[in-house]
Design a protein around this motif. Structure first.
Motif, PDB file in Angstrom:
ATOM      1  N   ASP A  91      32.369  61.657  85.441  1.00 43.40           N
ATOM      2  CA  ASP A  91      33.650  62.110  84.889  1.00 43.40           C
ATOM      3  C   ASP A  91      34.252  63.216  85.745  1.00 43.40           C
ATOM      4  O   ASP A  91      35.469  63.273  85.947  1.00 43.40           O
ATOM      5  N   GLN A  92      33.404  64.085  86.271  1.00 46.21           N
ATOM      6  CA  GLN A  92      33.874  65.173  87.122  1.00 46.21           C
ATOM      7  C   GLN A  92      34.545  64.644  88.383  1.00 46.21           C
ATOM      8  O   GLN A  92      35.490  65.260  88.899  1.00 46.21           O
ATOM      9  N   TYR A  93      34.055  63.511  88.896  1.00 42.17           N
ATOM     10  CA  TYR A  93      34.633  62.921  90.096  1.00 42.17           C
ATOM     11  C   TYR A  93      35.891  62.087  89.797  1.00 42.17           C
ATOM     12  O   TYR A  93      36.433  61.451  90.702  1.00 42.17           O
ATOM     13  N   GLY A  94      36.321  62.062  88.548  1.00 45.16           N
ATOM     14  CA  GLY A  94      37.548  61.357  88.199  1.00 45.16           C
ATOM     15  C   GLY A  94      37.404  59.859  88.063  1.00 45.16           C
ATOM     16  O   GLY A  94      38.389  59.124  88.143  1.00 45.16           O
ATOM     17  N   ILE A  95      36.188  59.380  87.844  1.00 44.02           N
ATOM     18  CA  ILE A  95      35.960  57.952  87.679  1.00 44.02           C
ATOM     19  C   ILE A  95      36.344  57.553  86.264  1.00 44.02           C
ATOM     20  O   ILE A  95      36.005  58.239  85.290  1.00 44.02           O
ATOM     21  N   SER A  96      37.052  56.457  86.125  1.00 49.78           N
ATOM     22  CA  SER A  96      37.531  56.016  84.817  1.00 49.78           C
ATOM     23  C   SER A  96      36.369  55.545  83.944  1.00 49.78           C
ATOM     24  O   SER A  96      35.316  55.134  84.461  1.00 49.78           O
ATOM     25  N   PRO A  97      36.529  55.576  82.611  1.00 44.38           N
ATOM     26  CA  PRO A  97      35.462  55.097  81.717  1.00 44.38           C
ATOM     27  C   PRO A  97      35.043  53.657  82.005  1.00 44.38           C
ATOM     28  O   PRO A  97      33.856  53.324  81.904  1.00 44.38           O
ATOM     29  N   ALA A  98      36.004  52.796  82.361  1.00 41.40           N
ATOM     30  CA  ALA A  98      35.660  51.403  82.663  1.00 41.40           C
ATOM     31  C   ALA A  98      34.773  51.324  83.904  1.00 41.40           C
ATOM     32  O   ALA A  98      33.794  50.553  83.941  1.00 41.40           O
ATOM     33  N   GLU A  99      35.073  52.115  84.918  1.00 43.94           N
ATOM     34  CA  GLU A  99      34.257  52.112  86.135  1.00 43.94           C
ATOM     35  C   GLU A  99      32.889  52.741  85.888  1.00 43.94           C
ATOM     36  O   GLU A  99      31.886  52.304  86.479  1.00 43.94           O
ATOM     37  N   ILE A 100      32.835  53.742  85.004  1.00 42.52           N
ATOM     38  CA  ILE A 100      31.543  54.335  84.645  1.00 42.52           C
ATOM     39  C   ILE A 100      30.666  53.302  83.954  1.00 42.52           C
ATOM     40  O   ILE A 100      29.452  53.225  84.192  1.00 42.52           O
ATOM     41  N   THR A 101      31.278  52.491  83.109  1.00 38.05           N
ATOM     42  CA  THR A 101      30.525  51.421  82.441  1.00 38.05           C
ATOM     43  C   THR A 101      29.907  50.472  83.457  1.00 38.05           C
ATOM     44  O   THR A 101      28.744  50.061  83.331  1.00 38.05           O
ATOM     45  N   VAL A 102      30.677  50.134  84.493  1.00 34.22           N
ATOM     46  CA  VAL A 102      30.165  49.246  85.541  1.00 34.22           C
ATOM     47  C   VAL A 102      28.991  49.896  86.257  1.00 34.22           C
ATOM     48  O   VAL A 102      27.995  49.228  86.583  1.00 34.22           O
ATOM     49  N   LEU A 103      29.068  51.196  86.501  1.00 33.41           N
ATOM     50  CA  LEU A 103      27.977  51.904  87.167  1.00 33.41           C
ATOM     51  C   LEU A 103      26.695  51.847  86.328  1.00 33.41           C
ATOM     52  O   LEU A 103      25.603  51.609  86.856  1.00 33.41           O
ATOM     53  N   TYR A 104      26.833  52.059  85.028  1.00 34.48           N
ATOM     54  CA  TYR A 104      25.662  52.001  84.157  1.00 34.48           C
ATOM     55  C   TYR A 104      25.059  50.599  84.142  1.00 34.48           C
ATOM     56  O   TYR A 104      23.837  50.427  84.246  1.00 34.48           O
ATOM     57  N   VAL A 105      25.911  49.597  83.991  1.00 36.85           N
ATOM     58  CA  VAL A 105      25.424  48.214  83.946  1.00 36.85           C
ATOM     59  C   VAL A 105      24.747  47.851  85.267  1.00 36.85           C
ATOM     60  O   VAL A 105      23.708  47.171  85.281  1.00 36.85           O
ATOM     61  N   ALA A 106      25.300  48.324  86.381  1.00 36.05           N
ATOM     62  CA  ALA A 106      24.696  48.040  87.690  1.00 36.05           C
ATOM     63  C   ALA A 106      23.278  48.607  87.772  1.00 36.05           C
ATOM     64  O   ALA A 106      22.364  47.961  88.308  1.00 36.05           O
ATOM     65  N   GLY A 107      23.084  49.804  87.240  1.00 32.97           N
ATOM     66  CA  GLY A 107      21.757  50.397  87.260  1.00 32.97           C
ATOM     67  C   GLY A 107      20.752  49.603  86.440  1.00 32.97           C
ATOM     68  O   GLY A 107      19.628  49.343  86.876  1.00 32.97           O
ATOM     69  N   PHE A 108      21.174  49.184  85.238  1.00 33.81           N
ATOM     70  CA  PHE A 108      20.265  48.425  84.377  1.00 33.81           C
ATOM     71  C   PHE A 108      19.964  47.049  84.954  1.00 33.81           C
ATOM     72  O   PHE A 108      18.828  46.564  84.889  1.00 33.81           O
ATOM     73  N   MET A 109      20.981  46.389  85.509  1.00 37.45           N
ATOM     74  CA  MET A 109      20.771  45.056  86.070  1.00 37.45           C
ATOM     75  C   MET A 109      19.880  45.122  87.309  1.00 37.45           C
ATOM     76  O   MET A 109      19.051  44.227  87.541  1.00 37.45           O
ATOM     77  N   THR A 110      20.037  46.164  88.109  1.00 37.63           N
ATOM     78  CA  THR A 110      19.177  46.326  89.279  1.00 37.63           C
ATOM     79  C   THR A 110      17.731  46.548  88.858  1.00 37.63           C
ATOM     80  O   THR A 110      16.796  46.020  89.475  1.00 37.63           O
ATOM     81  N   SER A 111      17.535  47.327  87.790  1.00 36.04           N
ATOM     82  CA  SER A 111      16.187  47.540  87.275  1.00 36.04           C
ATOM     83  C   SER A 111      15.567  46.232  86.802  1.00 36.04           C
ATOM     84  O   SER A 111      14.381  45.974  87.028  1.00 36.04           O
ATOM     85  N   LEU A 112      16.393  45.396  86.155  1.00 34.83           N
ATOM     86  CA  LEU A 112      15.898  44.130  85.620  1.00 34.83           C
ATOM     87  C   LEU A 112      15.523  43.150  86.727  1.00 34.83           C
ATOM     88  O   LEU A 112      14.535  42.420  86.606  1.00 34.83           O
ATOM     89  N   THR A 113      16.276  43.136  87.809  1.00 33.20           N
ATOM     90  CA  THR A 113      16.086  42.132  88.862  1.00 33.20           C
ATOM     91  C   THR A 113      15.277  42.692  90.033  1.00 33.20           C
ATOM     92  O   THR A 113      14.068  42.425  90.153  1.00 33.20           O
ATOM     93  N   LEU A 114      15.933  43.466  90.892  1.00 29.13           N
ATOM     94  CA  LEU A 114      15.238  43.996  92.064  1.00 29.13           C
ATOM     95  C   LEU A 114      14.084  44.916  91.688  1.00 29.13           C
ATOM     96  O   LEU A 114      13.034  44.908  92.336  1.00 29.13           O
ATOM     97  N   GLY A 115      14.276  45.710  90.618  1.00 24.49           N
ATOM     98  CA  GLY A 115      13.216  46.620  90.204  1.00 24.49           C
ATOM     99  C   GLY A 115      11.947  45.892  89.815  1.00 24.49           C
ATOM    100  O   GLY A 115      10.838  46.283  90.191  1.00 24.49           O
ATOM    101  N   THR A 116      12.095  44.806  89.061  1.00 21.84           N
ATOM    102  CA  THR A 116      10.933  44.021  88.650  1.00 21.84           C
ATOM    103  C   THR A 116      10.240  43.392  89.856  1.00 21.84           C
ATOM    104  O   THR A 116       9.005  43.395  89.958  1.00 21.84           O
ATOM    105  N   LEU A 117      11.027  42.866  90.789  1.00 18.55           N
ATOM    106  CA  LEU A 117      10.457  42.233  91.979  1.00 18.55           C
ATOM    107  C   LEU A 117       9.712  43.244  92.843  1.00 18.55           C
ATOM    108  O   LEU A 117       8.565  43.017  93.251  1.00 18.55           O
ATOM    109  N   ILE A 118      10.353  44.369  93.125  1.00 18.96           N
ATOM    110  CA  ILE A 118       9.750  45.367  94.001  1.00 18.96           C
ATOM    111  C   ILE A 118       8.501  45.965  93.358  1.00 18.96           C
ATOM    112  O   ILE A 118       7.495  46.226  94.035  1.00 18.96           O
ATOM    113  N   SER A 119       8.528  46.174  92.041  1.00 18.88           N
ATOM    114  CA  SER A 119       7.355  46.713  91.359  1.00 18.88           C
ATOM    115  C   SER A 119       6.158  45.784  91.478  1.00 18.88           C
ATOM    116  O   SER A 119       5.018  46.220  91.685  1.00 18.88           O
TER     117      SER A 119
END
Length: 283
Positions: A91-119
């Motif tokens: 929010d401090q960097y001026g990112i819109s709520p919709a874009e923040i939502t995308v950032l959160y989803v990207a983190g969770f999806m990466t954990s589900l896919t690449l994170g599981t594989l790398i682990s």
């Protein structure tokens, strides 16, 4: 009369440390009584001619817990310290709520896919290396918060997702394999994980307070992320000098035969089963 905001903050800051200290004191008392009871049982077993291995487990268990819990709690604290300020930095960097939502989803999806594989690859390339990889990747994710670029922050979220999958899988997998190599009993391992759960909760509370005061003193939401990156570096140093490597296909060491409390016939080599991360805000 209702409390003023300043009075409420003062009460909050006083009550939680007191409750934490009481909880730790209670845990130590219970642990001391449990240890005394176990020692008494071992003495009775030894006098009856039944216990030789467990009598030597206490110093070995203590050293093992210090090495494992020290590194794990440092790694977990790196997450807890900055996690409450993730939304604020976006929010401090001026990112819109919709874009923040995308950032959160990207983190969770990466954990589900690449994170599981790398682990899962830690079974092949080493669990110690997997834990060091967590320190590297998660530290990089924290450092990206110094930049306001959306795509750099996106990269940081992906690093955070991979890092959290490693944190909540590879560390415990290393712990189980190392406990077997040392010939510790199943009861010893239960004790380690009990302490892990308790001290992890305490670390989360302490880290939340520490993060609050870091922000207050520095005047910046970036400061807790930089502090977390330093903790990751310290954790990597601790792991490098105190841990032994283990793999998925050679958990049992011929030089360290298992005890009767840990038969290998019923316990195949540990493979990682990546659990869902308890943290709701991957870095």
């Amino acid at each position: 009369t209702s409390l003023q905001p300043s009075d409420q903050s003062l009460l909050y800051c006083f009550a939680f440390p007191v409750l934490c200290l009481l909880g730790i004191a209670l845990r130590l008392v219970i642990g001391h009584r449990r240890t005394a009871a176990n020692d008494e049982a071992l003495k009775r077993s030894g006098s009856a001619g039944g216990g030789g291995v467990e009598e030597e487990a206490s110093p070995k268990l203590a050293r093992f817990q210090v090495a494992y819990l020290g590194a794990f709690l440092a790694a977990a604290s790196a997450d807890w310290l900055q996690d409450p300020f993730l939304y604020e930095i976006f929010d401090q960097y001026g990112i819109s709520p919709a874009e923040i939502t995308v950032l959160y989803v990207a983190g969770f999806m990466t954990s589900l896919t690449l994170g599981t594989l790398i682990s899962s690859l830690a079974d092949v390339y080493g669990r110690k290396n997997g834990c060091l990889l967590y320190c590297l990747i998660y530290g990089m994710g924290c450092i990206t918060k110094n930049f306001s670029s959306y795509w750099i922050l996106m990269f940081g979220r992906m690093c955070g997702g991979i890092g959290l999958s490693l944190l909540w899988s590879v560390f415990e997998s290393w712990c189980v394999s190392e406990a077997r190599r040392l010939g510790l009993s199943e009861a010893n391992l239960v004790s380690v994980f009990t302490n892990e759960s308790f001290y992890d909760a305490a670390a989360a509370i302490i880290s939340a307070f520490a993060g609050h005061y870091i922000v207050k003193l520095s005047g910046s939401y970036v400061a807790p992320f930089n502090a977390s990156a330093l903790i990751c570096a310290a954790c990597a140093t601790l792991i490098s000098f105190t841990w032994r490597e283990n793999y998925g296909d050679d958990d049992e060491d011929d030089d360290h035969p298992p005890t009767d409390n840990y038969p290998t016939t019923n316990h195949p080599p540990t493979k990682i089963n990546t659990p869902a991360s308890p943290s709701m805000g991957a870095d």
